[in-house]
Scaffold this active site. Structure first.
Site, mmCIF file in Angstrom:
data_model
loop_
_atom_site.group_PDB
_atom_site.id
_atom_site.type_symbol
_atom_site.label_atom_id
_atom_site.label_comp_id
_atom_site.label_asym_id
_atom_site.label_seq_id
_atom_site.Cartn_x
_atom_site.Cartn_y
_atom_site.Cartn_z
ATOM 1 C CG HIS A 19 -20.775 -21.883 -1.360
ATOM 2 N ND1 HIS A 19 -21.534 -22.732 -2.111
ATOM 3 C CD2 HIS A 19 -20.458 -20.844 -2.178
ATOM 4 C CE1 HIS A 19 -21.681 -22.240 -3.335
ATOM 5 N NE2 HIS A 19 -21.017 -21.100 -3.399
ATOM 6 C CE1 TYR A 71 -23.231 -31.211 -1.210
ATOM 7 C CE2 TYR A 71 -22.629 -33.326 -2.160
ATOM 8 C CZ TYR A 71 -22.263 -32.080 -1.687
ATOM 9 O OH TYR A 71 -20.938 -31.710 -1.685
ATOM 10 N N PRO A 113 -16.679 -38.981 -4.397
ATOM 11 C CG PRO A 113 -17.356 -38.306 -6.531
ATOM 12 C CD PRO A 113 -16.894 -39.495 -5.761
ATOM 13 C CE LYS A 139 -14.709 -33.751 4.303
ATOM 14 N NZ LYS A 139 -14.973 -32.378 3.924
ATOM 15 C CE1 TYR A 184 -20.085 -31.161 1.485
ATOM 16 C CE2 TYR A 184 -19.604 -28.859 1.966
ATOM 17 C CZ TYR A 184 -19.895 -29.863 1.057
ATOM 18 O OH TYR A 184 -19.987 -29.561 -0.278
HETATM 19 P P1 RFL Z 1 -4.186 -36.479 -9.424
HETATM 20 O O1 RFL Z 1 -4.964 -35.229 -9.587
HETATM 21 O O2 RFL Z 1 -4.722 -37.736 -9.991
HETATM 22 O O3 RFL Z 1 -2.734 -36.205 -10.028
HETATM 23 C C1 RFL Z 1 -1.783 -37.237 -10.190
HETATM 24 C C2 RFL Z 1 -0.853 -36.851 -11.331
HETATM 25 O O4 RFL Z 1 0.149 -37.857 -11.482
HETATM 26 C C3 RFL Z 1 0.328 -38.110 -12.863
HETATM 27 N N1 RFL Z 1 0.885 -39.464 -13.029
HETATM 28 C C4 RFL Z 1 2.173 -39.724 -13.341
HETATM 29 N N2 RFL Z 1 3.205 -38.913 -13.546
HETATM 30 C C5 RFL Z 1 4.402 -39.499 -13.865
HETATM 31 N N3 RFL Z 1 4.557 -40.845 -13.977
HETATM 32 C C6 RFL Z 1 3.545 -41.685 -13.768
HETATM 33 N N4 RFL Z 1 3.703 -43.004 -13.884
HETATM 34 C C7 RFL Z 1 2.281 -41.129 -13.426
HETATM 35 N N5 RFL Z 1 1.069 -41.659 -13.166
HETATM 36 C C8 RFL Z 1 0.234 -40.644 -12.927
HETATM 37 C C9 RFL Z 1 -1.055 -37.947 -13.446
HETATM 38 O O5 RFL Z 1 -1.016 -37.666 -14.862
HETATM 39 C C10 RFL Z 1 -1.588 -36.769 -12.650
HETATM 40 O O6 RFL Z 1 -1.328 -35.521 -13.263
HETATM 41 O O7 RFL Z 1 -3.892 -36.775 -7.888
HETATM 42 P P2 RFL Z 1 -3.615 -35.739 -6.679
HETATM 43 O O8 RFL Z 1 -2.633 -34.682 -7.071
HETATM 44 O O9 RFL Z 1 -3.340 -36.578 -5.488
HETATM 45 O O10 RFL Z 1 -4.998 -34.962 -6.495
HETATM 46 C C11 RFL Z 1 -6.152 -35.635 -6.036
HETATM 47 C C12 RFL Z 1 -7.419 -34.961 -6.590
HETATM 48 O O11 RFL Z 1 -7.259 -34.811 -7.980
HETATM 49 C C13 RFL Z 1 -8.670 -35.764 -6.284
HETATM 50 O O12 RFL Z 1 -8.644 -36.282 -4.974
HETATM 51 C C14 RFL Z 1 -9.953 -34.904 -6.416
HETATM 52 O O13 RFL Z 1 -10.138 -34.478 -7.726
HETATM 53 C C15 RFL Z 1 -11.192 -35.691 -5.954
HETATM 54 N N6 RFL Z 1 -12.456 -34.958 -6.147
HETATM 55 C C16 RFL Z 1 -12.873 -33.991 -5.242
HETATM 56 N N7 RFL Z 1 -12.085 -33.655 -4.195
HETATM 57 C C17 RFL Z 1 -12.469 -32.655 -3.335
HETATM 58 O O14 RFL Z 1 -11.742 -32.384 -2.387
HETATM 59 N N8 RFL Z 1 -13.630 -31.928 -3.522
HETATM 60 C C18 RFL Z 1 -14.471 -32.186 -4.556
HETATM 61 O O15 RFL Z 1 -15.453 -31.467 -4.712
HETATM 62 C C19 RFL Z 1 -14.121 -33.273 -5.451
HETATM 63 N N9 RFL Z 1 -14.896 -33.567 -6.496
HETATM 64 C C20 RFL Z 1 -13.268 -35.250 -7.247
HETATM 65 C C21 RFL Z 1 -14.500 -34.537 -7.394
HETATM 66 C C22 RFL Z 1 -12.902 -36.203 -8.191
HETATM 67 C C23 RFL Z 1 -13.737 -36.477 -9.250
HETATM 68 N N10 RFL Z 1 -13.281 -37.461 -10.182
HETATM 69 C C24 RFL Z 1 -13.309 -37.289 -11.571
HETATM 70 C C25 RFL Z 1 -12.552 -38.609 -9.715
HETATM 71 C C26 RFL Z 1 -15.343 -34.782 -8.452
HETATM 72 C C27 RFL Z 1 -14.979 -35.778 -9.365
HETATM 73 C C28 RFL Z 1 -15.966 -36.033 -10.477
HETATM 74 C C1 PHB Z 2 -17.884 -30.271 -7.782
HETATM 75 O O1 PHB Z 2 -18.210 -29.069 -7.828
HETATM 76 O O2 PHB Z 2 -17.309 -30.826 -8.722
HETATM 77 C C2 PHB Z 2 -18.219 -31.065 -6.578
HETATM 78 C C3 PHB Z 2 -18.772 -30.423 -5.479
HETATM 79 C C4 PHB Z 2 -19.113 -31.166 -4.341
HETATM 80 C C5 PHB Z 2 -18.884 -32.524 -4.334
HETATM 81 C C6 PHB Z 2 -18.312 -33.157 -5.425
HETATM 82 C C7 PHB Z 2 -17.988 -32.424 -6.565
HETATM 83 O O3 PHB Z 2 -19.237 -33.241 -3.236
#
Ligand code: RFL
Ligand code: PHB
Length: 389
Positions: free
Chosen positions: A72, A200, A292, A296, A383
């Site tokens: 993008h 957004y 989110p 990042k 961004y």
């Molecule tokens: P995770 O993905 O939470 O994985 C951690 C893993 O550890 C396990 N765990 C354990 N395992 C063993 N023993 C224990 N005691 C444990 N406790 C936990 C868990 O089951 C899990 O599998 O962390 P990690 O790997 O650091 O990854 C981080 C990302 O997942 C997170 O930062 C992103 O998803 C955030 N995020 C976004 N990030 C972006 O860069 N771009 C985006 O567009 C974006 N959109 C988002 C997001 C997060 C969202 N939510 C739901 C919080 C959109 C949303 C809606």
């Molecule tokens: C997503 O596609 O889930 C998404 C994209 C941009 C954001 C957060 C989430 O800032």
């Protein structure tokens, strides 16, 4: 049993670190409390910075991302019923890649399986020991049996609710936190995205985001209250609310359909300092959370892992300089992303307590943004992602 690096958590941080180390010939094992299917079922991030793309390439898992991901060059900010494009590529020379976290995770899981590296899923009661000395170890229960593994280092990649940060003595870590008075309700559907780029939206009823996973799969969000439950939101209610927040011309083009997934995420900013405790290192959501809005979280997880990987590789080559610098290097980048995510969240959401002055400030800032190339460049630079120093 013995390994060089014990990795707790098989989210994107743990899997990426495992794959990079495996490629560098450093022995590692991953302990994950959930099943692989459960991890793949979590719908989260969608936007990758170039630095994250580069790290996935370095780990040897970039092929499908380059074939199926959507580069993008810009996104839209919408307010007062109109859309305004932020030309990321024109302003920075860089672009972002839209490729879901689920797919990143799947690619990393496939590569790990192919490399025959050890992963234990459904590991219960994981405990980390001895990281303040020279002989750390990890313990877990699997199939009713308690197991122990000695290691050189422990990587805490176990997310916000994980066991690693919780195992650090209270006085050794400082926590900084801000909880926002709203959440995001997200819906995934097999419908074509309403627009080829992300939108957004700042709307008087609350923030909305139009994102996607592919040309046939949409990911949409609306700001909701923190006390709401997914079960109380039918698909019809979601579509009606989302449509109301879109600019009228865009709303006309919205294609709706049944949801594949719907979930509510609370929004918070959180940083733990430092990220190293002897032979235990925190990476990704275990060490920090961003709301989110700036996209990042996954990107910071990837860059933490990039710094940690460099440190571990250098350690096994005989130098601890990079490992000693891990916490400070990672935190310097994390705080800048925290600032950007907080700023964008504050700019785009409706705050329940916010009065007319706060709303005027948001409006003035949005007007300033669309009228100033300097302001747009600053937004775009953050961004697409700041460089890894
Ligand atoms: P995770 O993905 O939470 O994985 C951690 C893993 O550890 C396990 N765990 C354990 N395992 C063993 N023993 C224990 N005691 C444990 N406790 C936990 C868990 O089951 C899990 O599998 O962390 P990690 O790997 O650091 O990854 C981080 C990302 O997942 C997170 O930062 C992103 O998803 C955030 N995020 C976004 N990030 C972006 O860069 N771009 C985006 O567009 C974006 N959109 C988002 C997001 C997060 C969202 N939510 C739901 C919080 C959109 C949303 C809606
Ligand atoms: C997503 O596609 O889930 C998404 C994209 C941009 C954001 C957060 C989430 O800032």
């Amino acid at each position: 049993m013995r390994t060089q690096v014990a990795i707790i958590g098989a989210g994107p941080s743990g899997l990426l670190l495992g794959q990079l180390l495996h490629k560098a010939g450093i022995d590692n094992m991953i302990l994950e409390q959930r099943s692989g299917d459960y991890v793949l079922g979590r719908i989260r991030a969608g936007v990758l910075e170039q630095v994250a793309v580069d790290l996935l390439d370095r780990a040897g898992v970039g092929a499908r991302m380059h074939a199926e991901g959507l580069p993008h060059d810009g996104f839209d900010l919408a307010f007062d019923g109109a859309r305004h494009r932020i030309d990321l590529h024109g302003l920075t020379g860089k672009r972002v890649m839209v490729y879901g976290q689920t797919e990143v995770t799947r690619d990393l899981m496939d590569a790990r399986r192919a490399g025959a590296a050890v992963s234990v899923y459904e590991a219960e009661h994981v405990a980390v020991h001895g990281f303040d000395g020279t002989r750390p170890s990890v313990e877990w229960t699997h199939g009713g049996k308690r197991e122990t593994m000695q290691c050189d280092f422990i990587a805490g990649c176990d997310g916000f609710h994980g066991v690693c940060r919780a195992s650090v003595p209270e006085g050794a870590v400082q926590l900084h936190e801000k909880v926002y008075p709203f959440g995001w309700l997200g819906l995934l559907s097999d419908t074509p995205p309403v627009s080829p780029e992300l939108i957004y939206v700042n709307h008087e009823r609350g923030f909305a985001l139009a994102s996607m996973r592919s040309k046939t799969r949409s990911r949409y969000y609306v700001q909701c209250r923190t006390d709401e439950h997914v079960a109380d939101w039918s698909d019809e209610m979601f579509w009606a609310e989302f449509r109301r927040r879109l600019p009228a011309e865009t709303a006309e083009r919205l294609v709706t359909g049944p949801s594949i997934e719907k979930s509510i995420a609370p929004l918070r900013s959180f940083v733990a300092e430092p990220l190293r405790f002897g032979r235990l290192f925190l990476a990704g959501d275990a060490g920090h959370i961003v709301p989110p809005t700036g996209a990042k979280g996954l990107n910071l997880a990837a860059t933490d892992v990039g710094y940690l990987y460099e440190g571990l590789v250098e350690h096994y080559r005989g130098s601890d300089k990079a490992l000693d610098a891990y916490s400070q290097r990672a935190l310097s980048r994390i705080w800048k992303a925290e600032r950007f995510s907080w700023w964008m969240t504050t700019l785009m959401h409706r705050f329940p307590e916010g009065g007319s002055f706060d709303r005027r400030m948001q409006h003035a800032e949005l007007e300033y943004l669309i009228g100033s190339e300097a302001a747009q460049r600053s937004l775009a630079e953050n961004y697409v992602g700041l460089p890894m120093d």
